[in-house]
Design an enzyme around this catalytic site. Structure first.
Site, PDB file in Angstrom:
ATOM      1  N   GLU A   9     -32.104 -35.834 -51.228  1.00  0.00           N
ATOM      2  CA  GLU A   9     -31.823 -36.868 -50.230  1.00  0.00           C
ATOM      3  C   GLU A   9     -32.642 -36.708 -48.961  1.00  0.00           C
ATOM      4  OE1 GLU A   9     -27.589 -37.599 -49.545  1.00  0.00           O
ATOM      5  OE2 GLU A   9     -27.187 -36.579 -51.419  1.00  0.00           O
ATOM      6  N   ASP A 105     -26.857 -34.517 -53.189  1.00  0.00           N
ATOM      7  CA  ASP A 105     -25.683 -33.717 -52.820  1.00  0.00           C
ATOM      8  C   ASP A 105     -24.593 -33.782 -53.879  1.00  0.00           C
ATOM      9  OD1 ASP A 105     -26.935 -32.981 -50.534  1.00  0.00           O
ATOM     10  OD2 ASP A 105     -25.857 -34.336 -49.216  1.00  0.00           O
ATOM     11  N   ASP A 107     -21.303 -34.225 -53.608  1.00  0.00           N
ATOM     12  CA  ASP A 107     -20.081 -34.994 -53.389  1.00  0.00           C
ATOM     13  C   ASP A 107     -20.222 -36.371 -54.023  1.00  0.00           C
ATOM     14  OD1 ASP A 107     -21.897 -36.158 -51.726  1.00  0.00           O
ATOM     15  OD2 ASP A 107     -20.857 -35.675 -49.859  1.00  0.00           O
ATOM     16  N   GLU A 109     -20.776 -39.321 -52.685  1.00  0.00           N
ATOM     17  CA  GLU A 109     -21.914 -40.080 -52.178  1.00  0.00           C
ATOM     18  C   GLU A 109     -23.201 -39.619 -52.840  1.00  0.00           C
ATOM     19  OE1 GLU A 109     -21.991 -42.726 -50.018  1.00  0.00           O
ATOM     20  OE2 GLU A 109     -19.813 -42.697 -50.193  1.00  0.00           O
ATOM     21  N   TYR A 313     -23.097 -25.679 -48.808  1.00  0.00           N
ATOM     22  CA  TYR A 313     -22.858 -27.119 -48.583  1.00  0.00           C
ATOM     23  C   TYR A 313     -21.697 -27.334 -47.626  1.00  0.00           C
ATOM     24  CZ  TYR A 313     -22.627 -32.092 -49.645  1.00  0.00           C
ATOM     25  OH  TYR A 313     -22.644 -33.455 -49.559  1.00  0.00           O
ATOM     26  N   ARG A 315     -19.893 -30.137 -46.819  1.00  0.00           N
ATOM     27  CA  ARG A 315     -18.826 -31.107 -47.070  1.00  0.00           C
ATOM     28  C   ARG A 315     -17.953 -30.598 -48.214  1.00  0.00           C
ATOM     29  NH1 ARG A 315     -23.340 -34.568 -46.158  1.00  0.00           N
ATOM     30  NH2 ARG A 315     -23.153 -35.633 -44.151  1.00  0.00           N
ATOM     31  N   HIS A 359     -16.347 -26.800 -55.332  1.00  0.00           N
ATOM     32  CA  HIS A 359     -17.375 -25.858 -54.886  1.00  0.00           C
ATOM     33  C   HIS A 359     -16.857 -24.951 -53.785  1.00  0.00           C
ATOM     34  CE1 HIS A 359     -18.081 -28.859 -51.719  1.00  0.00           C
ATOM     35  NE2 HIS A 359     -18.177 -29.745 -52.689  1.00  0.00           N
TER      36      HIS A 359
END
Length: 855
Positions: A9, A105, A107, A109, A313, A315, A359
């Site tokens: 991203e 990523d 998640d 999104e 990560y 989030r 995670h």
């Protein structure tokens, strides 16, 4: 066909990953999302009798939303503007490789972005594989590329369900709010619930009536001249409650007649376990409380740390730590803090219910890296890294051990108690605290020791309402109620702030009037939308979609059916039970321009008085308005100010506390907090304390015309009455008027390095700076060097001459440039060598430059 394409991203992430992959990989970035739902405006149609039928309006809405809830949720995506070049490049490379790794990523999104990339690039679907990693390190990258998978479509469906619901709420309710209340308003599926939390706290504080109470402390002295302070807790075996000074005096009289001796002493050994490693929400809270960073800034800095490979990560709502991470932490503790601080077994932390991700918690990727090189990353990011590092190490250390000592004194009529905690072993707190252990001799006071009164200390106190929310406490409340996800908290808070629904004073959230009006209307006509339980249940349903337990379209159908029923009722005329219009409440005050009645108006800029002639035809229209100053904006701590009890006037109709405003020094108006639904108001005449800025006659520093006070979306300001000039001056939080801004000064002899433009000296929130004269075509900016200011001192205003007279070079001959101290809001100077700060700086103190050399 010998290389593989890896798509991530972020460009920074691509650069970092590229260091760990061999020459057989091409790493490219999508720069975030590449597609979104279409937002097409319907084409104009010829005016016919049925042009604006219900079917036409429905078709128009579907085109605008890009989704069709009436036809099995058909959707239409479009390429985001500016992403065409990126997509074309990715397509060209994709045609030349034999495998495409979607490394976005981990998640929802990120999963959705991976799916969009696959759809847009197209071609042989067997070439696409999904790869995820929790940290950007050699070990994690190697492991991830050995365990490739496919896109998890259920997670994509969950993201789409959330996006579709948000699109429906935004595109259907917002136009209704513009029509019924005022333009510029909008509602959000989660943002509105967060706003409700702040509004309800605001109402609680406004309607709170403080109650007086007293506490009694007694200092007793032993025969060995040792003092101890105890609180009087009980009188005649009942909890002591004192509500007045008279009651206190009576109790003190009785206390003086008592004889005192220690009747009980308890010593307990207690342990305080370390807190869990950071998850997204706890990182946001800790960063706000300890570093003063906003939630938005925290997530931005954490994103940079993750992309550079420093942390895992960011989030996540999982407290899980990998075995390898725990092993490294334990080795570090053993080697740097000794075996005494290391528990026999690793500390394991359980996840909360409904934890979304599997995670790891947020932790440093390399526990040996305690401090990051300042030349590689921003200083604030380093502070955040150190906070994460300390939390991770602390979570694997032994508990803090302390002794709890409670001493009781019981007389014929009273009970007194004193408690204190003494740290015996710091444990995990050693990382955060540098104070020495407090030594306390518990043998100073023994049972049956006779004590004598040395002093009685009465403390008058008043009950307080719940405190206003700040960013940390609002995040905690959102998490507690199950509203949104930690990864969305930053965007939620940012949106309701930017919309003007709340304002921030001294890091506390205050709901604005328009925010209160919005929530009142939504609670009445869209009860589910702002219902805490409904919103939390919807988050759980999104989790169930991710795990393939329920159908995403079934969830959307149930949501839309319920929402549509409420929407159809709300858009009816108010006399038919629809949403009440935001009316203007006419008052007995008359317009100074046309003598028509002035009315109370609530808009996104606040509450003000507007001439009732505003809605007349253009020839007769009167645009006169009067700004109202909320009495909360006046410093009530000053002497001879308005008594706070006077502010608690109640509405005769609603029996709620009324909002109070100053019209001018001689007029005050009380408005029911339920306005405009309730039309009750009172006007009071007298002489009232007013803010500093109301007592000053202000003239424009540019054209010398009068400046008038206005209230905008982001607060109060003065604007020049000359419509051609439009010069403005801000009202500072302390009520003072900001100093005039520096007029842009052309420096045509100093050229930009990235274009043929030349520099202009400007002044912003971070002091003076050079900016290209062709802005916004060229956005080049930089700090001015002292030698440049000195050369063109004749161009500078007198207030900047001190900078032009500053040292041009440091002791080693390095050039000196202008810097800005954000904390003290002052300019200072520092030197650079090869683009890096040397540590040499100087501050202008008492009309002279004081040099500070860090080395």
């Amino acid at each position: 066909m010998y290389k593989s394409l890896v798509i991530v991203e972020s460009p920074v992430k691509a650069k970092t990953i590229n260091q760990y992959l061999g020459d057989n990989y091409i790493v490219k970035s999508s720069v975030g999302h590449i597609r979104d739902l279409s937002s097409n405006q319907s084409k104009k149609r010829k005016s016919t009798q049925n042009s604006y039928s219900k079917n036409y309006e429905k078709e128009r809405l579907i085109q605008q939303m890009g989704i069709d809830p009436y036809k099995n949720w058909n959707f239409q995506y479009h390429i985001l503007p500016g992403k065409e070049k990126i997509i074309n490049e990715l397509k060209n490379i994709a045609n030349q490789v034999n495998r495409i790794y979607l490394a976005t990523d981990l998640d929802r999104e990120g999963e959705a972005i991976a799916w969009h990339l696959k759809e847009v690039i197209g071609g042989d679907s067997s070439k696409f594989v999904r790869v995820v990693f929790n940290e950007i390190t050699q070990h994690a990258i190697d492991k991830a590329f050995q365990n490739i998978g496919q896109i998890n479509m259920y997670r994509v469906y969950a993201q789409q369900a959330r996006r579709f619901m948000d699109r429906i709420v935004g595109y259907m309710i917002s136009p209704l709010l513009w029509k019924k209340i005022c333009r510029g308003l909008s509602a959000g599926r989660v943002q509105s619930v967060a706003l409700r939390i702040v509004v309800e706290r605001e109402n609680e504080i406004r309607n709170f009536i403080p109650k007086e109470y007293w506490k009694l402390n007694v200092i007793l002295m032993s025969s060995e001249k040792k003092n101890i302070t105890l609180e009087v807790t009980h009188y005649k075996n009942k909890k002591l409650i004192l509500n007045s000074k008279a009651e206190v005096k009576e109790i003190i009289k009785k206390l003086k007649k008592q004889s005192f001796s220690i009747t009980d002493q308890k010593n307990k050994i207690l342990y305080r376990k370390p807190l869990a490693p950071f998850i997204t929400s706890t990182l946001q809270q800790s960063s706000s409380l300890n570093l003063g960073f906003s939630v938005k800034k925290t997530m931005f800095l954490a994103q940079k740390l993750y992309e550079e490979g420093y942390i895992t990560y960011m989030r996540t709502d999982s407290c899980f730590l990998s075995g390898n991470a725990i092993k490294k932490a334990r080795n570090y503790i053993k080697n740097n803090y000794s075996i005494d601080f290391l528990p026999k077994k690793p500390n394991i932390y359980l996840n909360k219910k409904n934890s979304q991700e599997a995670h790891e918690a947020i932790r440093p990727t390399d526990v040996e890296l305690t401090i990051i090189n300042k030349n590689k990353i921003h200083a604030d990011a380093i502070k955040l890294y150190q906070l994460i590092w300390k939390q991770f190490i602390a979570c694997q250390m032994k508990p803090e051990k302390y002794q709890s000592i409670t001493i009781k004194v019981v007389t014929d009529q009273f009970k007194l108690k004193s408690s204190r905690n003494i740290t015996l072993f710091k444990g995990w707190t050693k990382i955060f605290k540098k104070t020495e252990l407090i030594k306390y001799n518990i043998s100073d006071f023994k049972i049956d020791n006779i004590l004598f009164i040395e002093k009685i200390i009465p403390n008058q106190m008043f009950t307080k309402p719940s405190p206003r929310f700040n960013e940390a406490s609002l995040v905690r409340e959102l998490e507690k109620k199950g509203i949104g996800r930690p990864s969305t908290y930053a965007s939620i808070i940012t949106k309701i702030k930017d919309k003007g629904y709340l304002k921030v004073k001294q890091n506390k959230f205050y709901a604005t009037k328009i925010g209160e009006v919005l929530i009142t209307q939504l609670k009445k006509y869209f009860a589910d939308l702002v219902d805490y339980n409904f919103t939390a249940r919807m988050e759980k349903k999104l989790d169930q979609i991710s795990s393939n337990k329920i159908s995403w379209k079934n969830v959307l159908n149930m949501f839309f059916e319920n929402f549509l029923r409420q929407f159809e009722q709300a858009k009816k005329p108010s006399e038919e039970g629809g949403m009440i219009n935001n009316i203007t409440i006419l008052t007995d005050l008359h317009c100074s321009d046309c003598n028509k009645k002035m009315g109370i108006k609530t808009a996104i800029t606040g509450v003000f008085l507007s001439c009732s002639g505003y809605n007349l035809t253009s020839k007769e229209r009167c645009k006169n308005t009067i700004n109202l100053i909320a009495l909360n904006d006046i410093d009530l701590t000053k002497k001879n100010c308005i008594n706070t009890k006077e502010l608690k006037k109640k509405c005769e109709k609603c029996n709620t506390i009324m909002d109070s405003y100053l019209i001018n020094k001689n007029l005050k108006i009380y408005i029911c907090e339920n306005s405009p639904i309730c039309t009750i108001y009172y006007i009071e005449k007298g002489k009232f304390e007013s803010p500093v800025y109301l007592s000053k006659k202000l003239y424009c520093d540019k054209c010398k015309c009068n400046m008038v006070l206005k209230i905008g979306k982001f607060g109060k300001f003065f604007i020049c009455s000359n419509t051609v000039c439009k010069n403005t001056r801000k009202i500072l939080p302390n009520g003072e008027i900001s100093k005039p801004k520096l007029e842009p000064i052309p420096f045509p002899d100093i050229m930009c390095s990235k274009s043929n433009a030349w520099f202009v000296l400007r002044e912003g929130i971070s002091g003076i700076f050079f900016a290209a004269n062709t802005f916004p075509k060229s956005r080049e900016t930089r700090s001015p060097f002292i030698e440049e200011l000195a050369q063109f001192k004749h161009l500078l205003p007198e207030k900047l001459h001190y900078l032009a007279d500053a040292p041009k070079i440091d002791e080693e001959g390095n050039k000196v440039l202008v810097c800005f101290d954000k904390l003290n809001k002052t300019q200072y100077i520092a030197s650079k060598k090869e683009g890096k700060f040397t540590g040499w700086s100087a501050f202008f103190i008492k009309n002279k430059w004081c040099i500070y050399n860090k080395s």
